[in-house]
Design a protein around this motif. Sequence first.
Motif, PDB file in Angstrom:
ATOM      1  N   LEU A  28       9.163  -2.688 -11.694  1.00  0.00           N
ATOM      2  CA  LEU A  28       7.823  -2.075 -12.432  1.00  0.00           C
ATOM      3  C   LEU A  28       8.062  -1.608 -13.885  1.00  0.00           C
ATOM      4  N   PRO A  29       7.512  -1.803 -15.003  1.00  0.00           N
ATOM      5  CA  PRO A  29       7.678  -1.202 -16.123  1.00  0.00           C
ATOM      6  C   PRO A  29       7.018   0.415 -16.032  1.00  0.00           C
ATOM      7  N   GLU A  30       7.728   1.163 -17.035  1.00  0.00           N
ATOM      8  CA  GLU A  30       7.620   2.428 -16.909  1.00  0.00           C
ATOM      9  C   GLU A  30       5.962   2.904 -16.988  1.00  0.00           C
ATOM     10  N   ALA A  31       5.292   2.089 -17.873  1.00  0.00           N
ATOM     11  CA  ALA A  31       3.895   2.573 -18.009  1.00  0.00           C
ATOM     12  C   ALA A  31       3.100   2.010 -16.773  1.00  0.00           C
ATOM     13  N   GLN A  32       3.524   1.279 -15.842  1.00  0.00           N
ATOM     14  CA  GLN A  32       2.888   0.995 -14.572  1.00  0.00           C
ATOM     15  C   GLN A  32       3.477   1.959 -13.568  1.00  0.00           C
ATOM     16  N   LEU A  33       4.521   2.399 -13.656  1.00  0.00           N
ATOM     17  CA  LEU A  33       5.018   3.365 -12.753  1.00  0.00           C
ATOM     18  C   LEU A  33       4.025   4.704 -12.812  1.00  0.00           C
ATOM     19  N   ASP A  34       3.816   5.138 -13.947  1.00  0.00           N
ATOM     20  CA  ASP A  34       2.862   6.082 -14.440  1.00  0.00           C
ATOM     21  C   ASP A  34       1.610   6.101 -13.801  1.00  0.00           C
ATOM     22  N   ARG A  35       1.028   4.950 -13.643  1.00  0.00           N
ATOM     23  CA  ARG A  35      -0.229   4.780 -12.727  1.00  0.00           C
ATOM     24  C   ARG A  35      -0.249   5.410 -11.303  1.00  0.00           C
ATOM     25  N   PHE A  36       1.195   5.631 -10.812  1.00  0.00           N
ATOM     26  CA  PHE A  36       1.178   5.949  -9.446  1.00  0.00           C
ATOM     27  C   PHE A  36       1.178   7.401  -9.478  1.00  0.00           C
ATOM     28  N   LEU A  37       0.127   8.381  -8.850  1.00  0.00           N
ATOM     29  CA  LEU A  37       0.017   9.460  -8.765  1.00  0.00           C
ATOM     30  C   LEU A  37       1.450  10.354  -8.092  1.00  0.00           C
ATOM     31  N   ILE A  38       1.812   9.513  -6.932  1.00  0.00           N
ATOM     32  CA  ILE A  38       2.922  10.464  -6.182  1.00  0.00           C
ATOM     33  C   ILE A  38       3.926   9.214  -5.778  1.00  0.00           C
ATOM     34  N   LYS A  39       5.290   9.527  -6.118  1.00  0.00           N
ATOM     35  CA  LYS A  39       6.280   8.719  -5.691  1.00  0.00           C
ATOM     36  C   LYS A  39       7.089   9.466  -4.654  1.00  0.00           C
ATOM     37  N   THR A  40       7.255   9.041  -3.350  1.00  0.00           N
ATOM     38  CA  THR A  40       8.208   9.686  -2.347  1.00  0.00           C
ATOM     39  C   THR A  40       8.877   8.669  -1.575  1.00  0.00           C
ATOM     40  N   SER A  41       9.467   9.213  -0.434  1.00  0.00           N
ATOM     41  CA  SER A  41      10.063   8.289   0.621  1.00  0.00           C
ATOM     42  C   SER A  41       9.860   8.576   1.753  1.00  0.00           C
ATOM     43  N   LEU A  42       9.975   7.989   2.783  1.00  0.00           N
ATOM     44  CA  LEU A  42       9.740   8.284   4.273  1.00  0.00           C
ATOM     45  C   LEU A  42      11.315   8.737   4.766  1.00  0.00           C
ATOM     46  N   GLY A  43      12.151   7.882   4.457  1.00  0.00           N
ATOM     47  CA  GLY A  43      13.474   8.246   5.197  1.00  0.00           C
ATOM     48  C   GLY A  43      13.391   7.907   6.629  1.00  0.00           C
ATOM     49  N   TYR A  44      14.684   7.766   7.321  1.00  0.00           N
ATOM     50  CA  TYR A  44      14.805   7.811   8.763  1.00  0.00           C
ATOM     51  C   TYR A  44      14.173   9.099   9.473  1.00  0.00           C
ATOM     52  N   PRO A  45      13.946   8.764  10.712  1.00  0.00           N
ATOM     53  CA  PRO A  45      13.534  10.104  11.368  1.00  0.00           C
ATOM     54  C   PRO A  45      14.722  10.800  11.745  1.00  0.00           C
ATOM     55  N   ASP A  46      14.417  12.033  12.133  1.00  0.00           N
ATOM     56  CA  ASP A  46      15.652  12.769  12.920  1.00  0.00           C
ATOM     57  C   ASP A  46      15.810  12.219  14.180  1.00  0.00           C
ATOM     58  N   ARG A  47      16.989  12.644  14.970  1.00  0.00           N
ATOM     59  CA  ARG A  47      17.380  11.958  16.017  1.00  0.00           C
ATOM     60  C   ARG A  47      16.295  12.294  17.313  1.00  0.00           C
ATOM     61  N   ALA A  48      15.835  13.565  17.239  1.00  0.00           N
ATOM     62  CA  ALA A  48      14.739  13.805  18.301  1.00  0.00           C
ATOM     63  C   ALA A  48      13.609  12.790  18.171  1.00  0.00           C
ATOM     64  N   SER A  49      13.215  12.652  17.074  1.00  0.00           N
ATOM     65  CA  SER A  49      11.905  11.837  16.901  1.00  0.00           C
ATOM     66  C   SER A  49      12.003  10.555  17.040  1.00  0.00           C
ATOM     67  N   ALA A  50      13.513   9.855  16.612  1.00  0.00           N
ATOM     68  CA  ALA A  50      13.908   8.780  16.876  1.00  0.00           C
ATOM     69  C   ALA A  50      13.879   8.305  18.466  1.00  0.00           C
ATOM     70  N   VAL A  51      14.413   9.353  19.352  1.00  0.00           N
ATOM     71  CA  VAL A  51      14.513   9.027  20.490  1.00  0.00           C
ATOM     72  C   VAL A  51      12.942   8.943  21.059  1.00  0.00           C
ATOM     73  N   GLU A  52      12.113   9.788  20.913  1.00  0.00           N
ATOM     74  CA  GLU A  52      10.655   9.710  21.287  1.00  0.00           C
ATOM     75  C   GLU A  52      10.135   8.648  20.719  1.00  0.00           C
ATOM     76  N   ILE A  53      10.312   7.960  19.708  1.00  0.00           N
ATOM     77  CA  ILE A  53       9.782   6.647  19.183  1.00  0.00           C
ATOM     78  C   ILE A  53      10.252   5.612  19.998  1.00  0.00           C
ATOM     79  N   MET A  54      11.523   5.497  20.123  1.00  0.00           N
ATOM     80  CA  MET A  54      12.071   4.366  21.020  1.00  0.00           C
ATOM     81  C   MET A  54      11.606   4.514  22.572  1.00  0.00           C
ATOM     82  N   ALA A  55      11.504   5.823  23.060  1.00  0.00           N
ATOM     83  CA  ALA A  55      10.926   5.886  24.443  1.00  0.00           C
ATOM     84  C   ALA A  55       9.662   5.134  24.541  1.00  0.00           C
ATOM     85  N   GLY A  56       8.657   5.335  23.396  1.00  0.00           N
ATOM     86  CA  GLY A  56       7.308   4.918  23.653  1.00  0.00           C
ATOM     87  C   GLY A  56       7.457   3.355  23.627  1.00  0.00           C
TER      88      GLY A  56
END
Length: 318
Positions: free
Chosen positions: A163-191
């Motif tokens: 994505l060109p810089e001028a188009q990146l500028d159109r996004f209000l926020i940039k972030t990432s989710l990342g992997y869940p912590d172990r307790a959350s991962a266990v709960e996700i897999m249990a469901g």
Amino acid sequence: MTPEQSAWFAETFDTLVENVGRALLGKDRTIRLALTAMLAEGHLLLEDAPGTGKTSLAKAVAATVQGSHHRIQFTPDLLPSDVTGVTIYDQSSHRFEFHPGPVFASVVLADEINRASPKTQAALLEVMEEGNVTVDGVTHPVGRPFMVIATQNPIEQAGTYRLPEAQLDRFLIKTSLGYPDRASAVEIMAGAKDRTLNLPARITTQAVGTMADLAQTVHIDASVLDYVARLTEATRDDSQTSLGASVRGGLALVRCAKVWAASTGREYVVPDDVKDLAQPVLAHRLVLDSEAEFAGVTAEQVLARVLADVAPPVLRVA
């Protein structure tokens, strides 16, 4: 915004975060950023590896606000009309009819946006900026709320179109989710099921528009505005950047700070709101010079230094 309105806003915002959090465990800050982008009427860019919950986030946000959700899988052969829609001649009625594309939804997940050609990327980004689609000279509004959650895979870059810089500028926020912590991962897999299924709506799309309008009435003092201006100027003057945050970046930070303040029950912005949001709002707008990039410097490091160097306004007691 009155204190009563800010209290209602904060209570409603927390309800939305809790509801989306039922589908996306252990990611409260990312959820708050996504909802902030929606209520500031902007768009979100997620740079993350596959399988971290990007689709679940889009589906959960759409379900929570009683809106529609579409997913567009970006590929090199995707055409702009595949995104925006196309006009088709109907032989029975002898008229051209517009068939809307998947961009007509409350929440649009643009999966791996950097895999599509620049022309198709531009078609989506035009809708993001204008809030409508023009096909054969006829304008079609996409409705309100409208938020694009675009994703990029930072691992596999072969065959992608950055994505060109001028188009990146159109996004209000940039972030990432990342992997869940172990307790959350266990709960996700249990469901072991899609947690977005049967997720109840907590608010209507009309109420989302009301909250967005209300957030823009949050007071921001001239000293805080000056602080935002000094931050953006410092990113432009930094020796390790070839391009700093633009005025659009400053405006984006102000819009987000107003929503962030209201979400905590305040009808005014404080410097800490600006500090909390500076990284996700401004970092992706910086372009490092070649020497800094070669040395492994990141935009986040530059912004952290700018935040440390630029003094926030001091509270004055009458």
